[in-house]
Design a protein around this motif. Structure first.
Motif, PDB file in Angstrom:
ATOM      1  N   GLY A 132       0.910  -1.106  -0.216  1.00 29.62           N
ATOM      2  CA  GLY A 132      -0.100   0.053  -0.057  1.00 29.62           C
ATOM      3  C   GLY A 132       0.834   1.289   0.148  1.00 29.62           C
ATOM      4  N   GLN A 133       2.078   1.114   0.348  1.00 27.32           N
ATOM      5  CA  GLN A 133       3.143   2.402   0.384  1.00 27.32           C
ATOM      6  C   GLN A 133       3.476   2.706  -0.749  1.00 27.32           C
ATOM      7  N   PHE A 134       3.289   1.525  -1.817  1.00 25.99           N
ATOM      8  CA  PHE A 134       3.945   1.767  -3.181  1.00 25.99           C
ATOM      9  C   PHE A 134       2.842   1.781  -4.338  1.00 25.99           C
ATOM     10  N   ILE A 135       1.746   0.950  -3.912  1.00 23.85           N
ATOM     11  CA  ILE A 135       0.763   0.684  -5.141  1.00 23.85           C
ATOM     12  C   ILE A 135      -0.430   1.290  -4.374  1.00 23.85           C
ATOM     13  N   ASP A 136      -1.254   2.106  -5.603  1.00 22.41           N
ATOM     14  CA  ASP A 136      -2.668   2.539  -5.293  1.00 22.41           C
ATOM     15  C   ASP A 136      -3.530   1.448  -6.391  1.00 22.41           C
ATOM     16  N   PHE A 137      -4.354   0.784  -5.852  1.00 21.32           N
ATOM     17  CA  PHE A 137      -5.115  -0.538  -6.589  1.00 21.32           C
ATOM     18  C   PHE A 137      -6.457   0.065  -6.963  1.00 21.32           C
ATOM     19  N   GLU A 138      -6.792   1.242  -6.660  1.00 23.42           N
ATOM     20  CA  GLU A 138      -7.994   1.766  -7.074  1.00 23.42           C
ATOM     21  C   GLU A 138      -8.288   1.997  -8.714  1.00 23.42           C
ATOM     22  N   ASP A 139      -9.154   1.347  -9.136  1.00 21.02           N
ATOM     23  CA  ASP A 139      -9.440   1.512 -10.833  1.00 21.02           C
ATOM     24  C   ASP A 139      -8.107   0.644 -11.538  1.00 21.02           C
ATOM     25  N   CYS A 140      -7.731  -0.312 -11.066  1.00 21.24           N
ATOM     26  CA  CYS A 140      -6.727  -0.923 -11.913  1.00 21.24           C
ATOM     27  C   CYS A 140      -6.906  -2.494 -12.226  1.00 21.24           C
ATOM     28  N   ASP A 141      -6.480  -3.019 -13.218  1.00 21.60           N
ATOM     29  CA  ASP A 141      -6.719  -4.486 -13.292  1.00 21.60           C
ATOM     30  C   ASP A 141      -5.656  -5.061 -12.743  1.00 21.60           C
ATOM     31  N   VAL A 142      -5.746  -6.098 -12.070  1.00 23.46           N
ATOM     32  CA  VAL A 142      -4.855  -6.848 -11.311  1.00 23.46           C
ATOM     33  C   VAL A 142      -4.540  -8.412 -12.101  1.00 23.46           C
TER      34      VAL A 142
END
Length: 158
Positions: A132-142
């Motif tokens: 969470g310190q490096f990646i914003d997962f909102e509105d991303c494909d995973v």
């Protein structure tokens, strides 16, 4: 795959990249130029086999999306090798977070034309608590893409 290694041959997996992209709703540019690395490749099994195996050639694909991409390595705080890829010529401004081992290194460049940003994450080397310190997962494909060697030896994953 290579004859002497368990890794994908990038020039032979464009159909895999296309199927993954379609499943995630992005369109890829399939205009690739094939290049050959100027040194011989001896895969992991070349030395383990104790046989006089001939070296192989590494072929890699390049296009404008790959050429125009910049990569930032958070671990070493420099432009270079892995984590966040910015692509100014991508379609629709979509983002992908790719959890991967070395197999993801082969396919990530093939997905670049469909994403403005691709973040490569190898949780063998970073504690998931810190993501969470490096990646914003909102509105991303995973996408989770691991080799059977890693999945069958899950203690390598943190």
């Amino acid at each position: 795959y290579y004859r002497t290694d368990t890794h994908w041959r990038q020039e032979r997996i464009t159909d895999v990249a296309e199927r993954l992209a379609q499943a995630m709703g992005v369109t890829l540019t399939q205009n690739y130029e094939e290049s050959v690395l100027e040194r011989d490749f001896y895969g992991v099994y070349c030395g383990q086999s104790a046989l006089p195996l001939a070296p192989e050639s590494i072929h890699y694909l390049i296009n404008d999306a790959i050429r125009d991409c910049t990569v930032y390595d958070y671990q070493n705080n420099r432009t270079g090798t892995v984590y966040a890829m910015e692509n100014p010529s991508a379609q629709r401004g979509r983002e992908l977070v790719l959890f991967r081992d070395s197999f993801g290194s082969s396919i990530a460049p093939l997905l670049l034309s469909g994403y403005s940003r691709i973040t490569l994450v190898d949780i063998r080397y970073i504690q998931p608590d810190y993501l969470g310190q490096f990646i914003d997962f909102e509105d991303c494909d995973v996408l989770f893409l691991y080799s059977s060697l890693v999945l069958n030896n899950s203690d390598t994953l943190k």
